[in-house]
Design an enzyme around this catalytic site. Structure first.
Site, PDB file in Angstrom:
ATOM      1  N   GLY A 191       0.831  -1.197   0.000  1.00 43.79           N
ATOM      2  CA  GLY A 191       0.000   0.000   0.000  1.00 43.79           C
ATOM      3  C   GLY A 191       0.863   1.244   0.000  1.00 43.79           C
ATOM      4  O   GLY A 191       2.045   1.206  -0.342  1.00 43.79           O
ATOM      5  N   ARG A 250       2.567   6.289   3.451  1.00 44.43           N
ATOM      6  CA  ARG A 250       2.082   6.949   4.676  1.00 44.43           C
ATOM      7  C   ARG A 250       1.608   5.916   5.680  1.00 44.43           C
ATOM      8  O   ARG A 250       2.009   5.937   6.856  1.00 44.43           O
ATOM      9  CB  ARG A 250       0.947   7.929   4.351  1.00 44.43           C
ATOM     10  CG  ARG A 250       0.411   8.681   5.572  1.00 44.43           C
ATOM     11  CD  ARG A 250      -0.828   9.480   5.247  1.00 44.43           C
ATOM     12  NE  ARG A 250      -1.956   8.630   4.925  1.00 44.43           N
ATOM     13  CZ  ARG A 250      -2.752   8.054   5.835  1.00 44.43           C
ATOM     14  NH1 ARG A 250      -2.510   8.218   7.129  1.00 44.43           N
ATOM     15  NH2 ARG A 250      -3.764   7.304   5.458  1.00 44.43           N
ATOM     16  N   VAL A 251       0.762   4.987   5.241  1.00 46.22           N
ATOM     17  CA  VAL A 251       0.263   3.946   6.139  1.00 46.22           C
ATOM     18  C   VAL A 251       1.386   2.975   6.497  1.00 46.22           C
ATOM     19  O   VAL A 251       1.475   2.501   7.637  1.00 46.22           O
ATOM     20  CB  VAL A 251      -0.925   3.212   5.505  1.00 46.22           C
ATOM     21  CG1 VAL A 251      -1.387   2.047   6.386  1.00 46.22           C
ATOM     22  CG2 VAL A 251      -2.088   4.167   5.266  1.00 46.22           C
ATOM     23  N   GLY A 252       2.252   2.685   5.540  1.00 45.89           N
ATOM     24  CA  GLY A 252       3.369   1.784   5.816  1.00 45.89           C
ATOM     25  C   GLY A 252       4.244   2.279   6.958  1.00 45.89           C
ATOM     26  O   GLY A 252       4.695   1.500   7.806  1.00 45.89           O
ATOM     27  N   GLU A 267       5.770  -3.539   0.607  1.00 48.92           N
ATOM     28  CA  GLU A 267       5.920  -2.965  -0.723  1.00 48.92           C
ATOM     29  C   GLU A 267       5.035  -1.730  -0.748  1.00 48.92           C
ATOM     30  O   GLU A 267       3.813  -1.825  -0.719  1.00 48.92           O
ATOM     31  CB  GLU A 267       5.522  -3.926  -1.836  1.00 48.92           C
ATOM     32  CG  GLU A 267       5.803  -3.321  -3.210  1.00 48.92           C
ATOM     33  CD  GLU A 267       5.474  -4.232  -4.358  1.00 48.92           C
ATOM     34  OE1 GLU A 267       6.254  -5.169  -4.595  1.00 48.92           O
ATOM     35  OE2 GLU A 267       4.426  -4.024  -5.002  1.00 48.92           O
TER      36      GLU A 267
END
Length: 503
Positions: free
Chosen positions: A243, A246-248, A265
């Protein structure tokens, strides 16, 4: 069961999507649901159960229990399940899968076919790994001792997969961990639960035992709390996420608090270098495919094209001719379009803002109308820009839309420096008739993969896909690299009886 709805002559089933825990579909523990909308029309397609923290807790416990037996199954049993699931997936092309993918993610006919065939291919390649989960024997200095190093499954894996290639990326998130003997708690995207559940359905029908794969869609509002809970749960021993960066970064922070390994990834801003001796038409063909497949909504999408100054005019003319001939629009009313709408109106507006901001800052728009169309304002024409400078948002941010940025160079060193001027490092390409020169350039480009005379969008299930840090994440999916990511090395030593040990 409710009746299907009809949109532009295409019927979509409205029955709700449930969570799947320990081999059973069920409502969420509190009965909460969220609407899944068709991005092209804005209409609610169906309501989806929204898994709670209690649901995740139950699924993790069931997966932990299933791990005790699944991790002990032989390779032939695992292989047979995945081969059967691959065959089942391919039948979906003539079932409800095309309608589901079309409704949830605005998938065009080619994108539907790619998702289904790539998912079947991932299952078959993963089946081939069954007997390649290997250890080694290490010579021992100590007399009478044998040292074995085995690769063992780690336990329960939290897999979080995205909407943009919903079937294939879901298969990638779960297939190798399962083949290695792990069990899975899968969190799909809130935009594509039914598309991702197709993968669950196939494995369930193929005979995957209950508890090995648990499927827990969650509303956008509830996702942060359930994800943090799952990442930090002591029985979750690996996390994989595909994804945005930012969320990673948030997930990486949670995992760091409990020193938990992750495979990420994340984003991309793939550069392509076109050297002066490149075959221009071949480069244009690959670049347009790499930049605009799925309307640029692929982490490997080509975003930056760095062209040698001596061929820049000819390349630009060929590229613009190719882009302007592309057919884009509403795939529901025109099923032969190559590009359809973006996944939300907000995404289309964000991409257009990047374009407008660049033009306002002095960039030149070579093609594109800077308008959003469609019944739900998600359709955006392909746009080509030049004169984009550092400091512009479109220069440094992943666009995830149909944008190509052109720039020029004079020396190989200048091209390499331009390609590497990014926080992203997922993939790249180089075009040249001089293969050895292209190989030297490719080696110097900071990217997890760099393709010579081919598009940036290229993946096979056996390849160790992933970035080299920064906004593209770390760790590797695919092939033996996937086995390494989702197993632990276990040292076993064997000593002869009667050994004496001196202090």
């Amino acid at each position: 069961m409710s009746q299907p709805s009809s949109q532009n002559g295409v019927s979509y089933p409205r029955q709700p999507q449930l969570v799947y825990i320990d081999g059973k579909y069920q409502n969420s523990s509190d009965g909460a649901t969220f609407p899944v909308k068709n991005p092209m029309t804005g209409e609610t397609i169906y309501d989806c159960a929204s898994a709670t923290v209690d649901d995740y807790s139950a699924a993790i416990e069931k997966a932990h229990t299933a791990y005790q037996s699944w991790s002990k199954t032989g390779p032939s049993k695992r292989r047979q399940i995945f081969l059967k699931a691959a065959d089942i997936i391919e039948t979906y092309l003539n079932g409800d899968a095309p309608e589901i993918l079309s409704a949830e993610v605005s998938a065009t006919k080619p994108w539907v076919r790619l998702n289904i065939h790539a998912t079947a291919g991932t299952f078959r390649e993963t089946a081939g790994l069954a007997t390649h989960i290997k250890g080694e024997v290490i010579p021992a200095d100590r007399p009478g001792t044998t040292i074995l190093v085995e690769r063992q499954a780690v336990g329960v894996v939290l897999a979080i997969s995205p909407w943009n290639a919903p079937m294939n990326l879901t298969a990638r998130a779960i297939a190798c961990p399962l083949m290695c003997g792990n069990t899975i708690v899968l969190k799909p995207s809130e935009f594509s639960p039914k598309s991702q559940d197709l993968v669950v359905r196939a494995l369930m029908e193929a005979g995957l035992p209950a508890g090995c794969l648990n499927f827990l869609p969650t509303s956008r509002e509830a996702s942060p709390s359930v994800t943090e809970f799952a990442v930090k749960h002591p029985k979750i021993l690996r996390v994989n996420f595909t994804g945005g960066d930012r969320v990673g970064r948030i997930i990486a922070g949670w995992a760091a608090t409990c020193l938990k390994q992750c495979v990420f990834e994340l984003g991309g801003k793939a550069p392509v270098i076109v050297l002066e001796d490149a075959l221009i038409d071949d480069a244009v063909e690959a670049i347009v495919f790499g930049a605009l497949s799925n309307s640029g909504q692929i982490c490997m999408s080509t975003e930056r094209v760095i062209v040698h100054k001596s061929i820049s005019a000819a390349f630009k003319a060929s590229l613009l001719e190719k882009v302007r001939k592309l057919r884009y629009g509403n795939h529901l009313t025109d099923p032969d379009v190559s590009l359809s709408g973006l996944f939300t109106p907000e995404s289309a507006a964000r991409v257009l803002d990047l374009i407008k901001s660049a033009v306002d800052g002095g960039a030149t728009l070579l093609t594109g109308d800077m308008e959003i169309t469609g019944p739900n304002k998600t359709i955006l024409a392909p746009h080509v820009l030049e004169g984009v400078k550092p400091g512009m948002d479109v220069y440094s941010h992943e666009t995830f839309g149909p944008i190509i940025i052109l720039s020029e160079f004079e020396t190989d060193e200048e091209a390499i420096a331009s390609a590497n001027d990014s926080d992203f490092s997922l993939c790249a390409s180089v075009f040249s008739r001089d293969i050895m020169r292209a190989l030297d350039v490719a080696r110097a480009v900071r990217a997890g993969s760099c393709h010579v005379n081919g598009p940036t969008v290229y993946v096979e299930a056996t390849l160790p896909n992933g970035g080299t840090g920064g906004g593209s994440g770390y760790g590797r999916f695919g092939g033996v690299a996937g086995v390494e990511a989702f197993t632990e090395r276990k040292i076993l030593t064997l000593a002869k009886p009667g050994m004496k040990y001196a202090f």
